[in-house]
Motif scaffolding. Structure first.
Motif, PDB file in Angstrom:
ATOM      1  N   GLY A  82      22.774   0.569 -21.250  1.00 23.72           N
ATOM      2  CA  GLY A  82      21.927   0.644 -20.064  1.00 23.72           C
ATOM      3  C   GLY A  82      22.591   0.238 -18.778  1.00 23.72           C
ATOM      4  N   THR A  83      23.859  -0.198 -18.830  1.00 19.01           N
ATOM      5  CA  THR A  83      24.571  -0.573 -17.601  1.00 19.01           C
ATOM      6  C   THR A  83      26.072  -0.507 -17.842  1.00 19.01           C
ATOM      7  OG1 THR A  83      24.830  -2.278 -15.897  1.00 19.01           O
ATOM      8  CG2 THR A  83      24.574  -3.049 -18.162  1.00 19.01           C
ATOM      9  N   GLY A  84      26.816  -0.185 -16.804  1.00 22.58           N
ATOM     10  CA  GLY A  84      28.268  -0.124 -16.914  1.00 22.58           C
ATOM     11  C   GLY A  84      28.828   1.053 -16.145  1.00 22.58           C
ATOM     12  N   ALA A  85      30.159   1.143 -16.121  1.00 23.26           N
ATOM     13  CA  ALA A  85      30.819   2.223 -15.393  1.00 23.26           C
ATOM     14  C   ALA A  85      32.089   2.616 -16.132  1.00 23.26           C
ATOM     15  CB  ALA A  85      31.142   1.794 -13.967  1.00 23.26           C
ATOM     16  N   LEU A  86      32.526   3.857 -15.914  1.00 25.91           N
ATOM     17  CA  LEU A  86      33.715   4.386 -16.582  1.00 25.91           C
ATOM     18  C   LEU A  86      34.333   5.460 -15.704  1.00 25.91           C
ATOM     19  CD1 LEU A  86      35.283   4.323 -19.354  1.00 25.91           C
ATOM     20  CD2 LEU A  86      33.878   6.291 -20.015  1.00 25.91           C
ATOM     21  N   THR A  87      35.661   5.481 -15.631  1.00 27.02           N
ATOM     22  CA  THR A  87      36.367   6.540 -14.916  1.00 27.02           C
ATOM     23  C   THR A  87      36.917   7.528 -15.930  1.00 27.02           C
ATOM     24  OG1 THR A  87      36.974   5.065 -13.094  1.00 27.02           O
ATOM     25  CG2 THR A  87      38.235   7.096 -13.320  1.00 27.02           C
ATOM     26  N   LEU A  88      36.570   8.804 -15.766  1.00 19.70           N
ATOM     27  CA  LEU A  88      36.992   9.870 -16.662  1.00 19.70           C
ATOM     28  C   LEU A  88      38.226  10.570 -16.090  1.00 19.70           C
ATOM     29  CD1 LEU A  88      33.489  11.441 -17.451  1.00 19.70           C
ATOM     30  CD2 LEU A  88      34.730   9.706 -18.746  1.00 19.70           C
ATOM     31  N   PRO A  89      38.878  11.453 -16.866  1.00 20.43           N
ATOM     32  CA  PRO A  89      40.014  12.215 -16.333  1.00 20.43           C
ATOM     33  C   PRO A  89      39.661  12.955 -15.047  1.00 20.43           C
ATOM     34  CG  PRO A  89      39.882  12.476 -18.706  1.00 20.43           C
ATOM     35  CD  PRO A  89      38.659  11.716 -18.305  1.00 20.43           C
ATOM     36  N   LYS A  90      40.679  13.166 -14.212  1.00 17.71           N
ATOM     37  CA  LYS A  90      40.559  13.849 -12.924  1.00 17.71           C
ATOM     38  C   LYS A  90      39.706  13.076 -11.924  1.00 17.71           C
ATOM     39  CE  LYS A  90      41.322  18.411 -14.937  1.00 17.71           C
ATOM     40  NZ  LYS A  90      40.848  19.803 -15.054  1.00 17.71           N
ATOM     41  N   GLY A  91      39.595  11.762 -12.136  1.00 15.98           N
ATOM     42  CA  GLY A  91      38.966  10.905 -11.141  1.00 15.98           C
ATOM     43  C   GLY A  91      37.457  10.887 -11.139  1.00 15.98           C
ATOM     44  N   VAL A  92      36.806  11.490 -12.134  1.00 11.25           N
ATOM     45  CA  VAL A  92      35.344  11.457 -12.184  1.00 11.25           C
ATOM     46  C   VAL A  92      34.880  10.050 -12.563  1.00 11.25           C
ATOM     47  CG1 VAL A  92      33.308  12.277 -13.429  1.00 11.25           C
ATOM     48  CG2 VAL A  92      35.058  13.893 -12.706  1.00 11.25           C
ATOM     49  N   GLN A  93      33.968   9.518 -11.777  1.00 12.19           N
ATOM     50  CA  GLN A  93      33.426   8.187 -12.044  1.00 12.19           C
ATOM     51  C   GLN A  93      31.985   8.322 -12.517  1.00 12.19           C
ATOM     52  OE1 GLN A  93      34.020   5.697  -8.621  1.00 12.19           O
ATOM     53  NE2 GLN A  93      36.233   5.609  -8.903  1.00 12.19           N
ATOM     54  N   VAL A  94      31.654   7.564 -13.574  1.00 11.14           N
ATOM     55  CA  VAL A  94      30.304   7.575 -14.123  1.00 11.14           C
ATOM     56  C   VAL A  94      29.762   6.145 -14.072  1.00 11.14           C
ATOM     57  CG1 VAL A  94      28.843   8.254 -16.059  1.00 11.14           C
ATOM     58  CG2 VAL A  94      31.040   9.411 -15.690  1.00 11.14           C
TER      59      VAL A  94
END
Length: 461
Positions: A300-312
């Motif tokens: 329910g909380t947190g963040a992650l950076t995916l390939p090609k600079g996509v941030q979630v």
């Protein structure tokens, strides 16, 4: 036993690889597969009503041998009375720049070259010589990497204008056809170098499986890939529908999802929906990223950076996909002729639109960054440009027209992002607002014979 030509004819007909009037770019390396491809298409040319253009690329990896192959293909095309494009590209330099393996770099450069040739000569299809043994090798290669259905389906007979008429004939059948026609293919000795993993599978693993487990291992794996391709297509449709149900807001470089609705999807659809969301905003995601992201969403909380600079970022019951520096502020004014077929780059917003003319799909289920339009209804020069104040448009499912500004409000597109949404127009008529909706008057109908397929891609795509 069904003849080589009959098998190829059946594949073309079953999968609708060719339509009367098609111009086809044929990738010819000079090896047995590509020579068999060229000659069987020549035999079938009048039957299917198509024209051929030969394309050969020297990767500059094998010195004089590669130069001899380029000269061989040039002479062959001339002898057959076919137009040809023979060029060279520095794959080593591309490999170094993009940090890829030699095989990956060569593949990317080769397909980019073939698409450029197709756009240059106005071809709708690109034919390549992949056959059943290549398919079996690809299935095993992806299985050993731990791939899901998307990888195990391996190659498909037709995708994005790339057709594979030889996909269900074996290497032995191709070699027999070449002998029957008196063809003398070039020999690329790197195909025997087992330092490459694919060659190791070809010359060691597949023969072992054929000797000790199943003499028909190649057609068995090719059949498995064909079945998995159909099942993968079904799951992709379900995932697109699932993603559409959980989207709260979307922009050209951002996507907002409802967490609770997302958690209601089956795990298999969650994985596919997350990958599709990452691609939609110009990125990508491998299995490890998807699983880490699912953990954050469950928490329910947190963040992650995916390939090609996509941030979630996950917070407050929302899942937000975005890219730093994209979607903020006003985009410069732009307007470009739309290349059909081809890719039209939109550097002002870091995106591009890929266009091709294809047979219409039986059922249109397209995400917002894709559009299927009736090609025969489109008249006037095609351009892709910014939204302009005063633009009006007849959105799908609505009678009459409305201002684009009102459409943006209804769709929840933030004001700062509206100038970054590409608008495709045919003459004075807007046919697609990318990422939002197509025009009612240009939708696919049962009477549609040819479709214009448009895809909004990230700059890196």
């Amino acid at each position: 036993m069904e003849s080589f030509l009959a098998k190829v004819r059946r594949t073309i007909s079953r999968y609708g690889l060719l339509n009367r009037g098609d111009k086809v770019v044929v990738g010819v390396s000079g090896g047995p597969d590509s020579l068999a491809l060229l000659y069987c298409l020549l035999e079938l040319r009048d039957e299917f009503g198509v024209s051929l253009h030969v394309a050969h690329l020297n990767h500059l990896l094998r010195g004089e041998a590669a130069a001899r192959e380029a000269a061989f293909v040039s002479r062959l095309a001339e002898d057959l009375g076919l137009p040809a494009t023979v060029e060279a590209r520095d794959v080593r330099a591309y490999r170094k720049e993009c940090r890829l393996s030699v095989e990956e770099a060569a593949r990317e450069v080769r397909y980019a070259f073939l698409r450029e040739v197709a756009a240059r000569v106005g071809a709708r299809k690109i034919a390549v010589g992949h056959q059943a043994d290549d398919q079996a090798e690809t299935v095993l290669l992806n299985l050993l990497r731990g791939s899901g259905l998307a990888g195990l389906k391996a190659m498909v007979p037709c995708r994005e204008g790339i057709i594979r008429p030889l996909l269900f004939v074996s290497r032995a059948e191709i070699e027999a056809y070449c002998r029957e026609k008196g063809l003398q293919p070039c020999c690329d000795w790197t195909n025997w170098d087992t330092a490459y993993r694919r060659n190791k599978i070809r010359h060691e693993l597949l023969p072992l499986l054929a000797r000790q487990y199943n003499p028909a291992v190649v057609p068995a794996l090719a059949r498995t890939a064909a079945l998995l391709a159909e099942e993968n297509e079904l799951l992709e449709d379900l995932a697109r529908q699932g993603l559409a149900r959980v989207v709260l807001e979307r922009g050209p470089a951002s996507l907002l999802l409802d967490r609770e609705a997302f958690l209601g999807l089956a795990p298999a659809l969650q994985r596919r929906a997350l990958r599709a969301a990452a691609v939609e905003v110009g990125g990508g995601a491998e299995f490890e990223h998807v699983e880490a992201l699912r953990e954050i969403i469950r928490a329910g909380t947190g963040a992650l950076t995916l390939p090609k600079g996509v941030q979630v970022r996950v917070e407050g019951g929302r899942i937000r996909f975005g890219r730093p520096g994209r979607g903020a502020g006003e985009a410069p004014v732009f307007s470009y002729p739309l290349r059909v077929p081809g890719v039209t780059s939109l550097p002002e917003i870091g995106r591009a639109i890929r266009a091709e003319v294809l047979p219409p799909p039986e059922r249109v289920v397209a995400p917002p960054h894709e559009a299927w339009l009736d090609w025969e209804r489109i008249a006037g020069p095609l351009v892709v440009r910014n939204w302009r104040p005063g633009d009006r448009f007849s959105p799908l499912g609505m009678k009459g027209s409305k201002k684009l500004q009102d459409l943006f409000v209804d769709a929840g597109v933030p004001a700062a992002e509206r100038r970054r949404l590409p608008v495709v127009a045919a003459g004075k008529n807007i046919i697609w607002v990318a990422g939002v909706r197509i025009a009612e008057n240009y939708k696919i109908t049962p009477a549609t014979k040819e479709a214009l397929h448009l895809v909004l891609e990230g700059e890196e795509g």
